[in-house]
Design a protein around this motif. Structure first.
Motif, short mmCIF file in Angstrom:
data_model
loop_
_atom_site.label_atom_id
_atom_site.label_comp_id
_atom_site.label_asym_id
_atom_site.label_seq_id
_atom_site.Cartn_x
_atom_site.Cartn_y
_atom_site.Cartn_z
N ASN A 276 0.82 -1.22 0.00
CA ASN A 276 0.00 0.00 0.00
C ASN A 276 0.85 1.27 0.00
O ASN A 276 0.47 2.28 -0.59
CB ASN A 276 -0.93 0.02 1.21
CG ASN A 276 -2.07 -0.97 1.08
OD1 ASN A 276 -2.22 -1.63 0.05
ND2 ASN A 276 -2.88 -1.10 2.11
N TYR A 280 -0.49 3.23 -3.71
CA TYR A 280 -1.27 4.46 -3.66
C TYR A 280 -0.50 5.66 -4.23
O TYR A 280 -1.02 6.39 -5.09
CB TYR A 280 -1.71 4.76 -2.22
CG TYR A 280 -2.82 3.87 -1.71
CD1 TYR A 280 -4.04 3.78 -2.38
CD2 TYR A 280 -2.67 3.13 -0.54
CE1 TYR A 280 -5.06 2.96 -1.91
CE2 TYR A 280 -3.69 2.30 -0.06
CZ TYR A 280 -4.88 2.23 -0.75
OH TYR A 280 -5.89 1.42 -0.28
N TRP A 380 -9.48 4.02 -5.74
CA TRP A 380 -10.60 3.44 -4.99
C TRP A 380 -10.76 1.95 -5.33
O TRP A 380 -11.01 1.14 -4.44
CB TRP A 380 -11.88 4.21 -5.32
CG TRP A 380 -13.11 3.63 -4.67
CD1 TRP A 380 -13.49 3.74 -3.36
CD2 TRP A 380 -14.10 2.81 -5.30
NE1 TRP A 380 -14.65 3.06 -3.15
CE2 TRP A 380 -15.06 2.48 -4.32
CE3 TRP A 380 -14.28 2.35 -6.61
CZ2 TRP A 380 -16.18 1.70 -4.60
CZ3 TRP A 380 -15.39 1.56 -6.88
CH2 TRP A 380 -16.33 1.24 -5.90
N TYR A 383 -8.26 -0.01 -3.42
CA TYR A 383 -8.65 -0.14 -2.01
C TYR A 383 -9.67 -1.27 -1.85
O TYR A 383 -9.56 -2.07 -0.91
CB TYR A 383 -9.26 1.18 -1.52
CG TYR A 383 -9.84 1.09 -0.13
CD1 TYR A 383 -9.02 1.13 1.00
CD2 TYR A 383 -11.22 0.97 0.06
CE1 TYR A 383 -9.55 1.03 2.28
CE2 TYR A 383 -11.76 0.88 1.33
CZ TYR A 383 -10.92 0.91 2.43
OH TYR A 383 -11.46 0.81 3.70
N ILE A 384 -10.60 -1.38 -2.77
CA ILE A 384 -11.65 -2.41 -2.67
C ILE A 384 -11.08 -3.80 -2.93
O ILE A 384 -11.35 -4.75 -2.18
CB ILE A 384 -12.79 -2.11 -3.67
CG1 ILE A 384 -13.48 -0.80 -3.31
CG2 ILE A 384 -13.80 -3.26 -3.69
CD1 ILE A 384 -14.13 -0.76 -1.95
N HIS A 386 -7.87 -4.93 -3.08
CA HIS A 386 -6.68 -5.43 -2.38
C HIS A 386 -6.21 -4.56 -1.21
O HIS A 386 -5.80 -5.09 -0.17
CB HIS A 386 -5.52 -5.58 -3.37
CG HIS A 386 -4.30 -6.19 -2.75
ND1 HIS A 386 -4.18 -7.54 -2.51
CD2 HIS A 386 -3.15 -5.61 -2.29
CE1 HIS A 386 -3.01 -7.79 -1.94
NE2 HIS A 386 -2.36 -6.63 -1.80
N GLY A 387 -6.25 -3.24 -1.36
CA GLY A 387 -5.64 -2.34 -0.39
C GLY A 387 -6.16 -2.50 1.01
O GLY A 387 -5.40 -2.50 1.98
N LYS A 388 -7.48 -2.63 1.18
CA LYS A 388 -8.08 -2.76 2.51
C LYS A 388 -7.60 -4.04 3.20
O LYS A 388 -7.20 -4.01 4.37
CB LYS A 388 -9.60 -2.76 2.39
CG LYS A 388 -10.32 -2.82 3.72
CD LYS A 388 -11.84 -2.79 3.52
CE LYS A 388 -12.55 -2.86 4.86
NZ LYS A 388 -14.04 -2.84 4.68
N LYS A 389 -7.61 -5.16 2.46
CA LYS A 389 -7.15 -6.43 3.03
C LYS A 389 -5.66 -6.38 3.35
O LYS A 389 -5.22 -6.92 4.37
CB LYS A 389 -7.44 -7.58 2.06
CG LYS A 389 -8.91 -7.88 1.88
CD LYS A 389 -9.11 -9.03 0.89
CE LYS A 389 -10.59 -9.33 0.69
NZ LYS A 389 -10.80 -10.42 -0.30
N ALA A 391 -3.89 -3.77 4.21
CA ALA A 391 -3.69 -2.95 5.42
C ALA A 391 -4.03 -3.74 6.67
O ALA A 391 -3.31 -3.68 7.68
CB ALA A 391 -4.55 -1.69 5.34
N GLU A 392 -5.13 -4.51 6.61
CA GLU A 392 -5.54 -5.32 7.77
C GLU A 392 -4.51 -6.41 8.05
O GLU A 392 -4.16 -6.67 9.21
CB GLU A 392 -6.91 -5.94 7.50
CG GLU A 392 -8.04 -4.91 7.47
CD GLU A 392 -9.36 -5.53 7.06
OE1 GLU A 392 -9.37 -6.73 6.67
OE2 GLU A 392 -10.38 -4.83 7.10
#
Length: 406
Positions: A276, A280, A380, A383-384, A386-389, A391-392
């Protein structure tokens, strides 16, 4: 003294070199074949465009099959077969005497290219130490990015100063060198997994030809490839319209210089801070570069756009490929690689066709503003998908590490 495993091995350099020679041949041909078809066979503009792009169609169709069988036949064996076919069909360009024959040769030549480049990327992922994969895949992708810059420049230079056959002579030499280098390449053996190439029962199984874990990032790659096709296809015409043809010849040189200069930092940052932290900013830079390109009125602004796009798009491409490889099981890296390039090639291939309908209504400046908007939207999408997962997962990893230390 650093305890990092060695990256710049003989085998890594050899596979990167073979990949570079393949892609420089591809880009030399793709920018000159349309002109060649018109000059030699009085082809229409649509026929000339087909002579250039049908190569990509052949590559797209063969990649899923190459990804499926690569572990069964062996990565080096598949690469040798692909390169041998690539070299043989380079020789077929010399005696061709009609447009139909040229189209057939281009289509089958695309098969050879798709097989070979699927194999080079898969081999590179195996050779690179896992802890340096972000850095290593970044350097490997540079071989493709440099070919993107040097290939069109060299192809156009040769076509302007020599007879048409000189293009085929140069690309034949490149193909021969790539094949010779591969003969001495050593590829690490990976334990075979039975279902890596054999489906569950008879019939078509999606997982036999595509790596499911790659699909999310590959969707984004197709969108970004679609955007980049606007530069590959319309940049020369745009530069002529704004009277910056002389500066335009250095656009891709700036692209290559700044991409190479940034590569040591972006690859290491990927490994140290996670994907990430690189993806980004690279997408944002790509969008900024497109905005600068859309507003260019003097040579320096065109060169700045090339530099910014080189860092932005070039970094994104290598990072996305690393993500695709990292998500897949090791015995399915070949499928992950082929899946990645099927989507990327599709975006690159369909872009010029669709954008050609829009261009008369919005013009070149409007086109590149629209492309910048799509890249912003891609942030965006990332983020949907791959990025969100990511980061988690990184948060969990960091928390686990801190717990162990304490």
């Amino acid at each position: 003294m650093s305890n990092k495993p060695k990256l710049w091995t003989k085998d890594f350099i050899m596979v990167a070199t073979s990949n570079f020679l393949l892609f420089i041949s591809f880009y030399m041909l793709i920018v000159t074949l349309a002109i060649y078809a018109v000059d030699e066979f009085d082809a229409s503009q649509s026929q000339a465009g087909l002579a250039s792009s049908i190569f990509v169609l052949g590559a797209v169709l063969v990649r899923p099959v190459a990804g499926r069988i690569i572990d069964k036949v062996g990565k080096k064996n598949l690469l040798l077969v692909g390169l041998a076919l690539f070299l043989v069909f380079m020789l077929f360009y010399f005696p061709v005497n009609n447009l139909a024959a040229l189209l057939v040769i281009r289509f089958i030549h695309g098969f050879a290219f798709g097989i070979s480049t699927t194999a080079t990327s898969t081999i590179a992922a195996d050779i690179i130490p896992i802890v340096r994969r972000g850095e290593g895949m970044g350097y490997f992708a540079t071989s493709t990015n440099l070919a993107m810059a040097i290939g069109p420049f060299l192809g156009l230079y040769i076509s302007q100063h020599f007879n048409n056959p000189m293009i085929f002579i140069a690309t034949t030499v490149f193909a021969a060198v790539a094949l010779i280098a591969t003969v001495f390449l050593r590829v690490p053996k990976v334990d075979a997994v039975k279902d890596s190439f054999i489906g569950k029962g008879k019939g078509f199984h999606f997982s036999d030809y595509f790596e499911k874990t790659t699909i999310p990032i590959a969707i984004l790659v197709a969108v970004v490839g679609f955007v980049y096709s606007s530069i590959l296809s319309f940049f020369s015409a745009y530069a002529a319209e704004i009277n910056l043809v002389d500066a335009a010849s250095f656009f891709f040189i700036m692209y290559a210089i700044f991409l190479v200069a940034s590569r040591p930092f972006t690859g290491r940052f990927f490994d140290a801070k996670g994907e990430n932290s690189v993806v980004y900013p690279s997408l944002l830079l790509f969008a900024v570069g497109l905005v600068i390109l859309s507003q260019a009125s003097v040579g320096i602004s065109l060169l700045i756009a090339g530099a910014v796009i080189g860092v932005g798009f070039g970094t994104f491409q290598s990072s996305a490929q690393t993500i695709a490889v990292n998500k897949a099981s090791r015995h399915r890296i070949g499928l992950a690689t082929s899946t990645f390039f099927v989507f990327f090639d599709f975006g690159i291939g369909v872009g010029p066709f669709l954008l050609g309908f829009v261009l008369p209504f919005i013009g070149f400046r409007g086109l590149y503003i629209a492309m910048a908007a799509i890249v912003i939207l891609s942030i965006w999408i990332y983020y949907i998908v791959h990025g969100k997962k990511a980061a988690e997962q990184r948060r969990i990893t960091m928390d686990s590490t801190e717990t162990k230390i304490s």
